[in-house]
Design an enzyme around this catalytic site. Structure first.
Site, mmCIF file in Angstrom:
data_model
loop_
_atom_site.group_PDB
_atom_site.id
_atom_site.type_symbol
_atom_site.label_atom_id
_atom_site.label_comp_id
_atom_site.label_asym_id
_atom_site.label_seq_id
_atom_site.Cartn_x
_atom_site.Cartn_y
_atom_site.Cartn_z
ATOM 1 N N HIS A 206 8.769 9.942 -19.289
ATOM 2 C CA HIS A 206 7.435 9.788 -19.888
ATOM 3 C C HIS A 206 7.445 10.173 -21.363
ATOM 4 O O HIS A 206 8.198 11.040 -21.780
ATOM 5 C CB HIS A 206 6.346 10.520 -19.095
ATOM 6 C CG HIS A 206 6.332 12.009 -19.187
ATOM 7 N ND1 HIS A 206 6.419 12.832 -18.084
ATOM 8 C CD2 HIS A 206 6.204 12.845 -20.243
ATOM 9 C CE1 HIS A 206 6.345 14.091 -18.473
ATOM 10 N NE2 HIS A 206 6.218 14.137 -19.771
ATOM 11 N N ASN B 151 11.266 12.296 -16.318
ATOM 12 C CA ASN B 151 11.144 10.975 -15.683
ATOM 13 C C ASN B 151 10.978 9.867 -16.723
ATOM 14 O O ASN B 151 10.641 8.735 -16.375
ATOM 15 C CB ASN B 151 9.965 10.953 -14.701
ATOM 16 C CG ASN B 151 8.623 11.194 -15.397
ATOM 17 O OD1 ASN B 151 8.577 11.371 -16.608
ATOM 18 N ND2 ASN B 151 7.550 11.188 -14.631
ATOM 19 N N GLU C 289 3.287 7.830 -17.850
ATOM 20 C CA GLU C 289 4.192 8.016 -16.719
ATOM 21 C C GLU C 289 4.855 6.688 -16.329
ATOM 22 O O GLU C 289 4.400 5.614 -16.740
ATOM 23 C CB GLU C 289 3.384 8.546 -15.531
ATOM 24 C CG GLU C 289 2.750 9.919 -15.772
ATOM 25 C CD GLU C 289 3.734 11.076 -15.636
ATOM 26 O OE1 GLU C 289 4.927 10.916 -15.975
ATOM 27 O OE2 GLU C 289 3.313 12.151 -15.188
ATOM 28 N N ASP D 185 -1.509 14.069 -26.933
ATOM 29 C CA ASP D 185 -2.127 14.178 -25.615
ATOM 30 C C ASP D 185 -2.799 15.535 -25.389
ATOM 31 O O ASP D 185 -2.624 16.465 -26.178
ATOM 32 C CB ASP D 185 -1.087 13.903 -24.514
ATOM 33 C CG ASP D 185 0.231 14.656 -24.735
ATOM 34 O OD1 ASP D 185 0.258 15.571 -25.566
ATOM 35 O OD2 ASP D 185 1.225 14.332 -24.075
#
Ligand code: GLP
Length: 241
Positions: free
Chosen positions: A138, A136, A143, A67
């Protein structure tokens, strides 16, 4: 899925390097999928050491990163391209043309995502994909709520990710709101996956991702479905599993 419990961060990094090195030694033209974040830093340090002591040769290796923040140029100190150069690429004998990170400043974002998918395919796919996990759940920048079949795309960062990543920036406002990321589908195509996690802060999300149901609400949970998945955590990270 295999789970390795390392004693501490150093053990975890060392075990990860052994798994990656096995790929590099067995296949000098291996394609490595790489990740950023604080967790892989020990791995990159060890890879550099192993290279410097003559144990590894990267001259035929290809690295494809997961990413990149949208809007950050390669020379921006918080860009993932900069991170990879700083902690790995400039210290090993990998050919610059064999290092790939999505372009954060591409004029046409959709074309950049297509180019990235084509690039992965043209290299014959990823042999081993290294992953970290966000608080979270990811992976990359996929996400909670990301559609599992997605390929490389531009993701909108959640408030939780902005909070988690602001430590690298001077001010919270400086954290980009968007990022290009391989999708869940792109990640799941890798032949082998290695997810590393360290510290008590990851314990709850690892429990949810690997002991709970597979759900887009916890993106890392999809890895339960991968045929060759290794979770490598230190004692604290695995303490709730
Ligand atoms: C970022 C990256 C992820 C990484 C995550 C966790 O959001 N996009 O690929 O896994 O951070 O980072 P850390 O290892 O610092 O906890």
């Amino acid at each position: 899925m295999r789970i390795y419990r390392a004693q501490n961060y150093e053990d975890m990094s060392h075990a990860a390097v052994q798994i990656l090195s096995e790929q590099i030694v067995r296949n000098p033209k291996a394609v490595l999928g790489l990740a950023t974040g604080s967790t892989p830093l020990g791995i990159y340090r060890n890879l550099v050491d192993w290279y410097q002591s003559g144990k590894l040769d990267f001259s035929g290796i290809t690295c494809i990163n997961l990413d990149e923040y949208k809007g950050l140029a390669p020379a921006h100190p918080q860009s993932y391209r900069y991170f990879m150069e700083e902690y790995l690429f400039k210290h090993i004998n990998i050919l610059p043309e064999n290092t790939h990170v999505p372009s954060g400043t591409a004029a046409d974002g959709e074309a950049e995502c297509r180019r990235y998918e084509e690039l992965i395919a043209s290299k014959g796919g990823i042999d081993v994909q290294l992953l970290g996990v966000g608080p979270n759940g990811h992976i990359g920048f996929n996400e909670p709520g990301t559609f599992f079949p997605r390929e490389t795309h531009c993701a909108t960062l959640t408030q939780s990710t902005i909070q988690a990543n602001k430590r690298f920036f001077e001010r919270e406002e400086d954290v980009p709101r968007y990022a290009y990321t391989m999708g869940i589908n792109s990640i799941m195509q890798a032949r082998k996956i290695l997810l590393v996690a360290s510290g008590a802060g990851k314990a709850e999300i690892l429990r949810k991702a690997f002991c709970g149901p597979v759900t887009p609400q916890v993106p890392a949970s999809v890895l339960q479905l991968h045929a060759d998945m290794t979770l490598l955590g230190d004692r604290e990270a695995l303490s709730l599993m």
